[in-house]
Scaffold this motif. Structure first.
Motif, PDB file in Angstrom:
ATOM      1  N   ARG A 364       0.820  -1.212   0.000  1.00 41.64           N
ATOM      2  CA  ARG A 364       0.000   0.000   0.000  1.00 41.64           C
ATOM      3  C   ARG A 364       0.856   1.266   0.000  1.00 41.64           C
ATOM      4  O   ARG A 364       0.370   2.345   0.311  1.00 41.64           O
ATOM      5  CB  ARG A 364      -0.921   0.002   1.237  1.00 41.64           C
ATOM      6  N   GLY A 365       2.129   1.148  -0.336  1.00 44.14           N
ATOM      7  CA  GLY A 365       3.024   2.293  -0.278  1.00 44.14           C
ATOM      8  C   GLY A 365       2.839   3.245  -1.442  1.00 44.14           C
ATOM      9  O   GLY A 365       2.359   2.882  -2.514  1.00 44.14           O
ATOM     10  N   LYS A 366       3.273   4.488  -1.243  1.00 41.11           N
ATOM     11  CA  LYS A 366       3.199   5.491  -2.299  1.00 41.11           C
ATOM     12  C   LYS A 366       4.313   5.305  -3.318  1.00 41.11           C
ATOM     13  O   LYS A 366       4.156   5.631  -4.490  1.00 41.11           O
ATOM     14  CB  LYS A 366       3.293   6.895  -1.692  1.00 41.11           C
ATOM     15  N   ALA A 367       5.451   4.805  -2.870  1.00 42.09           N
ATOM     16  CA  ALA A 367       6.589   4.644  -3.770  1.00 42.09           C
ATOM     17  C   ALA A 367       6.361   3.476  -4.720  1.00 42.09           C
ATOM     18  O   ALA A 367       5.825   2.441  -4.338  1.00 42.09           O
ATOM     19  CB  ALA A 367       7.869   4.424  -2.970  1.00 42.09           C
ATOM     20  N   MET A 368       6.792   3.655  -5.961  1.00 43.30           N
ATOM     21  CA  MET A 368       6.808   2.562  -6.918  1.00 43.30           C
ATOM     22  C   MET A 368       7.973   1.648  -6.559  1.00 43.30           C
ATOM     23  O   MET A 368       9.093   2.112  -6.381  1.00 43.30           O
ATOM     24  CB  MET A 368       6.980   3.116  -8.333  1.00 43.30           C
ATOM     25  N   VAL A 369       7.728   0.350  -6.455  1.00 45.32           N
ATOM     26  CA  VAL A 369       8.777  -0.613  -6.141  1.00 45.32           C
ATOM     27  C   VAL A 369       9.032  -1.465  -7.382  1.00 45.32           C
ATOM     28  O   VAL A 369       8.123  -2.111  -7.901  1.00 45.32           O
ATOM     29  CB  VAL A 369       8.396  -1.513  -4.949  1.00 45.32           C
ATOM     30  N   VAL A 370      10.284  -1.444  -7.855  1.00 48.03           N
ATOM     31  CA  VAL A 370      10.665  -2.203  -9.039  1.00 48.03           C
ATOM     32  C   VAL A 370      11.691  -3.246  -8.606  1.00 48.03           C
ATOM     33  O   VAL A 370      12.659  -2.923  -7.916  1.00 48.03           O
ATOM     34  CB  VAL A 370      11.250  -1.281 -10.125  1.00 48.03           C
ATOM     35  N   TYR A 371      11.474  -4.484  -9.028  1.00 50.94           N
ATOM     36  CA  TYR A 371      12.303  -5.567  -8.521  1.00 50.94           C
ATOM     37  C   TYR A 371      12.410  -6.676  -9.564  1.00 50.94           C
ATOM     38  O   TYR A 371      11.885  -6.572 -10.681  1.00 50.94           O
ATOM     39  CB  TYR A 371      11.725  -6.113  -7.210  1.00 50.94           C
ATOM     40  N   GLY A 372      13.100  -7.751  -9.189  1.00 55.09           N
ATOM     41  CA  GLY A 372      13.266  -8.908 -10.055  1.00 55.09           C
ATOM     42  C   GLY A 372      13.202 -10.168  -9.223  1.00 55.09           C
ATOM     43  O   GLY A 372      12.232 -10.440  -8.543  1.00 55.09           O
ATOM     44  N   HIS A 373      14.257 -10.987  -9.304  1.00 52.20           N
ATOM     45  CA  HIS A 373      14.480 -12.143  -8.441  1.00 52.20           C
ATOM     46  C   HIS A 373      13.737 -13.401  -8.877  1.00 52.20           C
ATOM     47  O   HIS A 373      14.337 -14.456  -9.036  1.00 52.20           O
ATOM     48  CB  HIS A 373      14.114 -11.810  -6.995  1.00 52.20           C
ATOM     49  N   THR A 374      12.418 -13.327  -9.028  1.00 51.48           N
ATOM     50  CA  THR A 374      11.646 -14.510  -9.382  1.00 51.48           C
ATOM     51  C   THR A 374      11.077 -14.326 -10.785  1.00 51.48           C
ATOM     52  O   THR A 374      10.313 -13.399 -11.020  1.00 51.48           O
ATOM     53  CB  THR A 374      10.494 -14.731  -8.389  1.00 51.48           C
ATOM     54  N   PRO A 375      11.461 -15.186 -11.727  1.00 53.08           N
ATOM     55  CA  PRO A 375      11.072 -14.953 -13.118  1.00 53.08           C
ATOM     56  C   PRO A 375       9.573 -15.084 -13.351  1.00 53.08           C
ATOM     57  O   PRO A 375       8.909 -15.947 -12.772  1.00 53.08           O
ATOM     58  CB  PRO A 375      11.854 -16.033 -13.883  1.00 53.08           C
ATOM     59  N   VAL A 376       9.056 -14.210 -14.202  1.00 46.85           N
ATOM     60  CA  VAL A 376       7.654 -14.227 -14.613  1.00 46.85           C
ATOM     61  C   VAL A 376       7.602 -14.136 -16.131  1.00 46.85           C
ATOM     62  O   VAL A 376       8.504 -13.563 -16.752  1.00 46.85           O
ATOM     63  CB  VAL A 376       6.870 -13.064 -13.983  1.00 46.85           C
ATOM     64  N   PRO A 377       6.578 -14.679 -16.765  1.00 48.19           N
ATOM     65  CA  PRO A 377       6.507 -14.607 -18.226  1.00 48.19           C
ATOM     66  C   PRO A 377       6.375 -13.182 -18.741  1.00 48.19           C
ATOM     67  O   PRO A 377       6.955 -12.823 -19.757  1.00 48.19           O
ATOM     68  CB  PRO A 377       5.267 -15.439 -18.562  1.00 48.19           C
ATOM     69  N   GLU A 378       5.595 -12.355 -18.038  1.00 43.73           N
ATOM     70  CA  GLU A 378       5.376 -10.973 -18.446  1.00 43.73           C
ATOM     71  C   GLU A 378       5.435 -10.067 -17.226  1.00 43.73           C
ATOM     72  O   GLU A 378       4.925 -10.424 -16.157  1.00 43.73           O
ATOM     73  CB  GLU A 378       4.006 -10.808 -19.126  1.00 43.73           C
TER      74      GLU A 378
END
Length: 851
Positions: A364-378
């Motif tokens: 629920r945070g205001k900041a955009m969080v960009v990450y990786g670690h666990t692969p996803v198709p899209e």
């Protein structure tokens, strides 16, 4: 002179015997609000700072204040003796619980100095043994201080204490001053060729050494790359990836956070016992083939990577495995562990891999969080978070997020470099962190005293009882919440007119803006119908992609309370089809570079939506008056004929009969037969939003009127109707007179009136009403009753109070703009609904509904 370097956020503990000068030191170097004193807390709980019996309660209060400040990210200084290790441990535990750094400042003065200072204090009678005992405890504690605190500063003697200076340093992860633009790049995993492809596609110019190896890259437009970690392992060229990224970071063209694979590779290179799994063996083999100096440099680089970055004033957070809001900008082993590995449930899936806790689902945070670690198709947005690991090393693609544009760019893998344990397609169900349905508004998002933060008015409070009423309406009657992106605000009427026969008049409406420093305004025709918000998509594909609505519907038409305007979904589809055709014919899809629009409009006739209200309230009153008043007039006429003196009673009844007739005529003007779409009229007057742009605030009202005109001209069916308008120069009496004449003709012909909206530039030192309505005399008969214009009634109505209505209009406008900003900014649905919901909640405030 001793320089004391302290964290700008964290815990500072002053340590020293009574009389060592801690309070004086605190007053010199810190603000009063930063200092939490045990003496002060003792006074708060007992009215006597020297009441030792209150010490337990005082420290309970002190610990509460310290914990609250640290939770809010504030530097906090504790002014107490703190010579006992036990006392310090309580404070250190609070700092640990809130993942902040801690520092101790020891004020070590001779025992004689401390005794002399205490003797000079008439309010304190200190037993002789106290200072020697505290000094012994301080001596014993000095041996453990270095293990307890990240930093310990010892000031010996009065001169060194007086000469000390305090400076602050930011946390390594605090790079809020960097505003971008950024290109955040997902897990590379040794895929150097794909990384070069992606950088080139993003516009970076790659630097190469004499051997042709990529040693850096820079963007001519000044963009900065940000890597989410996991540069190494599994892929064919981890040294090449490291060489390129290290060069970019050294040149200031990139930032990089640590991934769990870098952390494990560092341990392996240092000779620690680690399992050579998940691609580590490949990295070790590749690094064994490079020069020793490069391998040492790579080791230093990876070992120096931090857990996460806070960027762009706190609006962007980059961490390898993501980071929940409580950890943003914090520094502790727990924070680093979460940033590197995420949070697991303790279970394993059918592939033997750990099941990760879906933290993004509850974010629920205001900041955009960009990450990786666990692969996803899209890569998919979930609650203002996005995972960029799209499995390039497994044959997927390498993905980057362009910030602040929120655009995704990717390049396909050149081949499958490493067979995954879990198929890439299977990752989407469990690793993305949640699903779209988890982005919906929660009751906790609107209840309580926190309100809704807005760009225009700061925090707008919402009362809990009002929120509960709004929840009832929304949960039972609202349209599909994915379409519910905006609710129109209420509008305050113009200042009450003192002109004979008028309750509202353009003179007051225009003067209100002129007196506030506005130089131009636009007067817009106010259609008498029902307010309709229209969300329309270019096609079903846009509806599915942008709003997540995949049932074939392409939009919605809903009321001020979020209810569908038409009971029959096919009627909604017909209206959307005609409006969509008009938008296309006007060229707005391409001109505004969007596949969807949100439009504010009026749908007519009034009877199309309000027929039950008209029958039960207005028509019933009109029919009763039409039946009773002529009969009463006839009886009075016969009485006069018999010679009875009735004074002015008959004339008054005749006037009431005439007023009732005008009342019936007033509402009848806005009622006519509708058959399907035949008879319906939609009058747009503001383009609220489209992809990436909140047009409501990006363009002035003259632009909106011009676009509305184009829509009407582009609709051959006649559904879309023109909204008339006049622009006024508020410095010209002639221009104001022309606007008044236009209003008089409009209302004389049966129009409701007009809305006056300011045109920029706006004064910076005051808030301006977004619009005021000025309704015609006959229309007001519907609002206030048939006899409202009688002199005695008009005088009473002129005492109406507009303050609450104006305040409500300003707050609801701010919330509406906030909802549009969040929508076009790509924020999660719950954030948009937070502002939308608040508008509906404010409608429960006790304000005269006739205003």
């Amino acid at each position: 002179m001793t320089e004391i370097r302290l964290p700008d956020m964290g815990l500072v503990v002053l340590v020293g015997v009574t009389g060592s000068g801690k309070s004086h030191f605190a007053r010199r170097h810190f603000t009063p609000t930063q200092v939490v004193s045990s003496d002060y807390c003792r006074g708060v709980v007992s009215d006597d700072e020297n009441d030792q019996s209150a010490t337990g309660d005082a420290f309970d209060l002190l610990h509460y204040i310290v914990a609250t400040r640290l939770r809010r990210g504030l530097l906090t200084v504790v002014d107490a003796t703190n010579v006992q290790s036990k006392a310090r441990q309580s404070l250190l535990q609070i700092a640990k619980d809130h993942d902040v750094r801690s520092a101790a400042i020891v004020l070590d003065v001779p025992e004689s100095v401390a005794a002399e200072r205490n003797a000079a204090r008439p309010d304190r009678d200190l037993p002789a043994h106290v200072i020697p005992r505290q000094r012994r405890e301080l001596r014993r504690g000095m041996r453990t201080l270095a293990r307890e605190f990240r930093r310990v500063h010892v000031l010996n003697g009065v001169e060194e204490i007086d000469a000390a200076t305090v400076t602050y340093e930011k946390s390594w992860n605090d790079r809020r001053e960097l505003t971008g633009p950024f290109d955040v790049i997902g897990d590379v995993h040794g895929c150097r060729a794909e990384l070069e492809d992606l950088l080139a596609g993003l516009g970076y110019e790659i630097d190469r050494d004499a051997q042709g190896l990529a040693v850096g890259a820079n963007h001519p437009g000044g963009r900065t790359a940000v890597f989410v970690g996991d540069l190494v392992d599994r892929g064919p060229d981890s040294p090449g990836v490291l060489r390129l990224v290290m060069g970019m970071v050294a040149a200031g063209d990139a930032l990089c956070v640590s991934g769990n694979h870098e952390a494990k590779l560092v341990r392996a290179l240092r000779g620690r016992r680690v399992r050579l799994t998940h691609g580590l063996a490949e990295s070790m083999e590749q690094l064994s083939a490079v020069a020793d100096d490069f391998r040492d440099e790579a080791l230093r680089f990876m070992d120096g990577l931090i857990s996460h970055y806070v960027l762009d004033g706190g609006r962007l957070v980059v961490a390898h495995a993501g980071l929940k809001e409580d950890y943003h900008g914090r520094a502790s082993g727990r924070v680093r562990s979460f940033a590197l590995y995420g949070d697991t449930t303790g279970e394993t899936d059918e592939y033997g891999l750990p099941v990760r806790y879906p933290w993004a689902r509850d974010y629920r945070g205001k900041a955009m969080v960009v990450y990786g670690h666990t692969p996803v198709p899209e890569a998919e947005w979930i609650n203002n978070t996005i995972c960029l690991d799209t499995g390039v090393v497994f044959g997927g693609k390498l993905t980057a997020l362009r910030y602040p544009e929120r655009e995704l760019a990717s390049v396909p893998a050149r081949q499958v470099w490493y067979e995954p344990v879990r198929p890439l397609e299977a990752a989407s169900d469990s690793s993305a962190g949640g699903h779209r349905e988890n982005e919906v508004l929660k009751i906790e998002d609107v209840l309580g005293n926190q309100g809704v933060e807005t760009r225009l008015m700061g925090r707008v409070a919402v009362r809990e009882e009002n929120a509960l009423a709004a929840l009832e309406v929304m949960s039972r009657f609202a349209v599909d919440p994915r379409w519910l992106v905006y609710l129109p605000p209420t509008m305050a009427p113009a200042e009450t007119s003192q002109l004979p026969g008028y309750l509202e008049h353009p003179a007051e409406a225009l003067a209100a803006y002129r007196d506030r420093g506005v130089v131009r305004a636009v007067c817009e025709e106010k259609h008498m119908g029902s307010r309709a918000v229209v969300v329309v998509c270019r096609d079903a594909a846009v509806a599915a992609e942008r709003f997540g609505v995949a049932d074939g519907t392409t939009g919605a038409v809903y009321t001020r309370t979020g209810r569908s305007f038409f009971r029959d979904p096919s009627r909604t589809a017909e209206v959307l089809d005609r409006l969509r055709a008009a938008i296309g014919a006007a060229g707005l899809w391409d001109e505004l570079d969007t596949g969807w629009l949100v439009i504010d409009s009026e749908l007519m006739p009034w009877s199309a939506k309000a027929m039950d209200l008209i029958r039960t309230q207005y028509a019933a009153a009109g029919a009763a008056a039409g039946a009773a008043l002529p009969m009463a007039s006839d009886v009075l006429a016969r009485a006069v004929g018999r010679g009875l003196d009735l004074g002015t009673l008959r004339e008054r009844i005749d006037r009431r009969a005439a007023n009732a007739s005008r009342f019936r005529d007033a509402y009848a003007r806005y009622c006519w037969t509708v058959d399907g779409l035949s008879g319906l009229r939609l009058a747009p007057f503001q383009i609220l939003a489209g992809e990436g742009r909140a047009w409501a605030t990006a363009r002035d009202h003259e632009w909106h009127m011009a676009v509305a005109e184009r829509l009407a001209e582009s609709d051959p069916s006649g559904l879309v109707q023109r909204t008339g308008s006049v622009t006024v120069d508020l410095g010209s009496a002639q221009s104001e007179a022309a606007a008044t004449d236009w209003w008089e003709k409009l209302t004389a012909a049966g129009g409701e009136g007009m809305v006056v909206k300011p045109l920029g530039p706006f004064p910076e030192d005051r808030r301006i009403q977004p619009g005021v309505k000025c309704r015609g005399p006959e229309y007001l008969r519907i609002i206030y009753g048939p006899d409202y214009a009688e002199p005695e009634n008009l005088d009473r109505l002129r005492g109406r109070s507009l303050g609450r209505k104006r305040s409500l209009a300003m707050r609801e406008h701010a919330l509406g703009v906030e909802a549009l900003d969040r929508l076009t900014g790509g924020e999660p649905v719950w954030r948009v609904h937070q502002a939308v919901f608040a508008v509906l909640a404010l409608e429960s405030e006790p304000v005269d509904p006739r205003l």
